[in-house]
Design an enzyme around this catalytic site. Structure first.
Site, PDB file in Angstrom:
ATOM      1  CE  LYS A 126      -4.510   0.958   0.554  1.00  0.00           C
ATOM      2  NZ  LYS A 126      -5.686   0.190   0.120  1.00  0.00           N
TER       3      LYS A 126
ATOM      4  CB  VAL B 286     -17.140   1.477  -2.535  1.00  0.00           C
ATOM      5  CG1 VAL B 286     -17.753   0.113  -2.245  1.00  0.00           C
ATOM      6  CG2 VAL B 286     -15.781   1.307  -3.187  1.00  0.00           C
TER       7      VAL B 286
HETATM    8  P1  NAD Z   1     -14.180   7.504  -1.530  1.00  0.00           P
HETATM    9  O1  NAD Z   1     -13.110   8.451  -1.125  1.00  0.00           O
HETATM   10  O2  NAD Z   1     -14.725   7.574  -2.903  1.00  0.00           O
HETATM   11  O3  NAD Z   1     -15.408   7.591  -0.532  1.00  0.00           O
HETATM   12  C1  NAD Z   1     -15.256   7.682   0.844  1.00  0.00           C
HETATM   13  C2  NAD Z   1     -16.411   8.539   1.330  1.00  0.00           C
HETATM   14  O4  NAD Z   1     -16.421   8.519   2.765  1.00  0.00           O
HETATM   15  C3  NAD Z   1     -16.311   9.993   0.907  1.00  0.00           C
HETATM   16  O5  NAD Z   1     -17.535  10.394   0.280  1.00  0.00           O
HETATM   17  C4  NAD Z   1     -16.074  10.738   2.218  1.00  0.00           C
HETATM   18  O6  NAD Z   1     -16.647  12.038   2.210  1.00  0.00           O
HETATM   19  C5  NAD Z   1     -16.784   9.814   3.189  1.00  0.00           C
HETATM   20  N1  NAD Z   1     -16.404   9.981   4.588  1.00  0.00           N
HETATM   21  C6  NAD Z   1     -15.234  10.410   5.115  1.00  0.00           C
HETATM   22  N2  NAD Z   1     -15.328  10.440   6.462  1.00  0.00           N
HETATM   23  C7  NAD Z   1     -16.572  10.019   6.765  1.00  0.00           C
HETATM   24  C8  NAD Z   1     -17.260   9.844   7.988  1.00  0.00           C
HETATM   25  N3  NAD Z   1     -16.688  10.084   9.174  1.00  0.00           N
HETATM   26  N4  NAD Z   1     -18.553   9.392   7.946  1.00  0.00           N
HETATM   27  C9  NAD Z   1     -19.142   9.130   6.769  1.00  0.00           C
HETATM   28  N5  NAD Z   1     -18.532   9.279   5.581  1.00  0.00           N
HETATM   29  C10 NAD Z   1     -17.252   9.724   5.588  1.00  0.00           C
HETATM   30  O7  NAD Z   1     -13.579   6.035  -1.222  1.00  0.00           O
HETATM   31  P2  NAD Z   1     -14.097   4.649  -1.804  1.00  0.00           P
HETATM   32  O8  NAD Z   1     -13.270   4.299  -2.987  1.00  0.00           O
HETATM   33  O9  NAD Z   1     -15.581   4.668  -1.918  1.00  0.00           O
HETATM   34  O10 NAD Z   1     -13.661   3.659  -0.641  1.00  0.00           O
HETATM   35  C11 NAD Z   1     -14.409   3.589   0.564  1.00  0.00           C
HETATM   36  C12 NAD Z   1     -13.724   2.613   1.522  1.00  0.00           C
HETATM   37  O11 NAD Z   1     -13.627   1.331   0.905  1.00  0.00           O
HETATM   38  C13 NAD Z   1     -12.276   2.980   1.914  1.00  0.00           C
HETATM   39  O12 NAD Z   1     -12.021   2.540   3.221  1.00  0.00           O
HETATM   40  C14 NAD Z   1     -11.437   2.178   0.948  1.00  0.00           C
HETATM   41  O13 NAD Z   1     -10.151   1.926   1.449  1.00  0.00           O
HETATM   42  C15 NAD Z   1     -12.257   0.921   0.875  1.00  0.00           C
HETATM   43  N6  NAD Z   1     -12.050   0.174  -0.358  1.00  0.00           N
HETATM   44  C16 NAD Z   1     -12.268   0.743  -1.568  1.00  0.00           C
HETATM   45  C17 NAD Z   1     -12.071   0.006  -2.725  1.00  0.00           C
HETATM   46  C18 NAD Z   1     -12.328   0.585  -4.083  1.00  0.00           C
HETATM   47  O14 NAD Z   1     -12.375  -0.189  -5.062  1.00  0.00           O
HETATM   48  N7  NAD Z   1     -12.533   1.877  -4.217  1.00  0.00           N
HETATM   49  C19 NAD Z   1     -11.632  -1.326  -2.632  1.00  0.00           C
HETATM   50  C20 NAD Z   1     -11.444  -1.888  -1.375  1.00  0.00           C
HETATM   51  C21 NAD Z   1     -11.643  -1.126  -0.238  1.00  0.00           C
END
Ligand code: NAD
Length: 346
Positions: A80, A181
């Site tokens: 990472k 997601v």
């Molecule tokens: P993203 O940045 O698109 O979305 C994250 C969202 O969470 C944002 O809209 C942000 O405003 C919101 N957020 C931040 N703090 C918050 C809080 N305290 N309460 C509620 N919402 C809050 O990220 P993503 O790509 O959607 O990923 C989301 C999670 O899934 C992360 O932990 C990421 O590591 C994990 N993940 C993502 C993927 C992927 O394919 N994108 C794959 C595996 C894991």
């Protein structure tokens, strides 16, 4: 144990600090394991309070990737990268060119893609100077829809295990985070008749889901108190801890966020409360699996089967946990450790 001590104690193969002062690029690339293949994991861009916080995050996330890739049966190791967000405004293109050069220097031992705070477009930029990126056109594309699909398959497995049915009609899901997601997953759930309660500090994101899917919006601080069937963490890590679990009024926790448990023991705290927990590194593997088409030469159909197969993996994990009286987290880790212990073929 300090994060620095963890590097050796937890068996990290390589941790690299990179800097390009001209554009404010400061990053930590953590390669936990290449035992099963190149260390593969996303790049997070985040305004860390300190370098120590960034290092701790990189270490935790990269180890999680080792387990995620192993549990998904992929011939990929775990790594990472975290970029310490420079003060705004900054030159994003220069930042991701610098990142691409840092990744290139590792010569293919580390392959990366988008994560929180980064987008596929950032990796189109990085790809100008390194071939070791995924999640862009021709290299798996945007992983988020696949992560959402895998989490949805996992939620159906949870429902089958816990309620004896995959019919979600009328169930309530509370979604924390409506980003790439979370929003895609909301579509899947709404399509199966699930009523949604959502939160996100970004009001535009919640407003859109309220308008399109009739979701109820609550403040981020209130999401743990929502009486729902399924809590779906899709924001940041460590959201399952003593304080939040005490507030949860759900029967299933299943979401995309990495490192949802503040500590492993919180899996036991959830189980003691009768809450079925889908280990994050199993249920959120859809994105990294989607990248495997390009990285491992898998066909698209095989990749889709593997993403949907997250449901089967979870069924096996739940059965193991029930049989041995251990947490679902421990059962999932055991599965990954078995894969890591198999004799290497390369
Ligand atoms: P993203 O940045 O698109 O979305 C994250 C969202 O969470 C944002 O809209 C942000 O405003 C919101 N957020 C931040 N703090 C918050 C809080 N305290 N309460 C509620 N919402 C809050 O990220 P993503 O790509 O959607 O990923 C989301 C999670 O899934 C992360 O932990 C990421 O590591 C994990 N993940 C993502 C993927 C992927 O394919 N994108 C794959 C595996 C894991």
């Amino acid at each position: 144990m300090s994060a620095l001590e963890l590097v050796f104690a937890s068996g990290y193969e390589q941790v690299v600090f990179c800097q390009d002062a001209a554009c404010g690029y400061r990053a930590i690339l953590a390669l936990h394991s290449t035992a099963l293949g190149p260390a593969t994991g996303g790049t997070r861009l985040w305004p860390y309070a300190s370098t120590a916080d960034a290092l701790a995050d990189a270490l935790r996330l990269s180890r999680g990737m080792t387990y995620k890739n192993a549990a998904a049966g992929l011939a990929l190791g775990g790594g990472k990268a975290v970029i310490l967000a420079p003060p705004v405004p900054f030159d994003r293109e220069a930042l991701f060119l610098a990142h691409g050069r840092a990744v290139e220097q590792l010569g293919g031992r580390f392959i990366t893609a988008e994560d929180v705070g980064t987008t596929p477009a950032d990796f189109e930029v990085a790809a100008r100077v390194t071939s070791w990126v995924a999640g862009i056109d021709g290299k798996g594309g945007d992983p988020s829809p696949w992560t959402a699909r895998g989490v949805f398959a996992g939620i159906l497995a949870c429902a089958q295990h816990h309620w004896g049915t995959t019919d979600l009609t009328g169930r309530v899901a509370s979604i924390q985070g409506c980003g790439n997601v979370g929003a895609a997953l909301a579509n899947h759930l709404a399509g199966r008749g699930v009523r949604l309660v959502v939160c996100d500090p970004d009001a535009e994101r919640t407003r859109s889901l309220a308008q399109r899917l009739g979701a109820t919006v609550v403040a981020p601080a209130e999401i743990y108190d929502v009486a729902a069937d399924i809590f779906v963490p899709c924001a940041l890590g460590a959201v399952l801890n003593d304080a939040t679990i005490a507030r949860l009024q759900v029967t299933i926790v299943a979401g995309a966020a990495n490192n949802q448990l503040e500590a492993d023991r919180h899996a036991d705290v959830l189980a003691a409360k009768g809450i079925l927990y889908a280990p994050d590194f199993v249920i959120n593997a859809g994105g990294v699996i989607s990248g495997s088409v390009a990285l491992l030469g898998e066909t698209h159909d095989a990749m889709v089967r593997r993403v949907d197969g997250i449901a089967d993996t979870l069924h096996e994990v739940f059965a193991h946990a029930r049989r041995d009286g251990i947490s679902t987290q421990r059962a999932a880790e055991w599965r990954a450790e078995q894969a890591l212990a198999r004799p290497r073929t390369r």
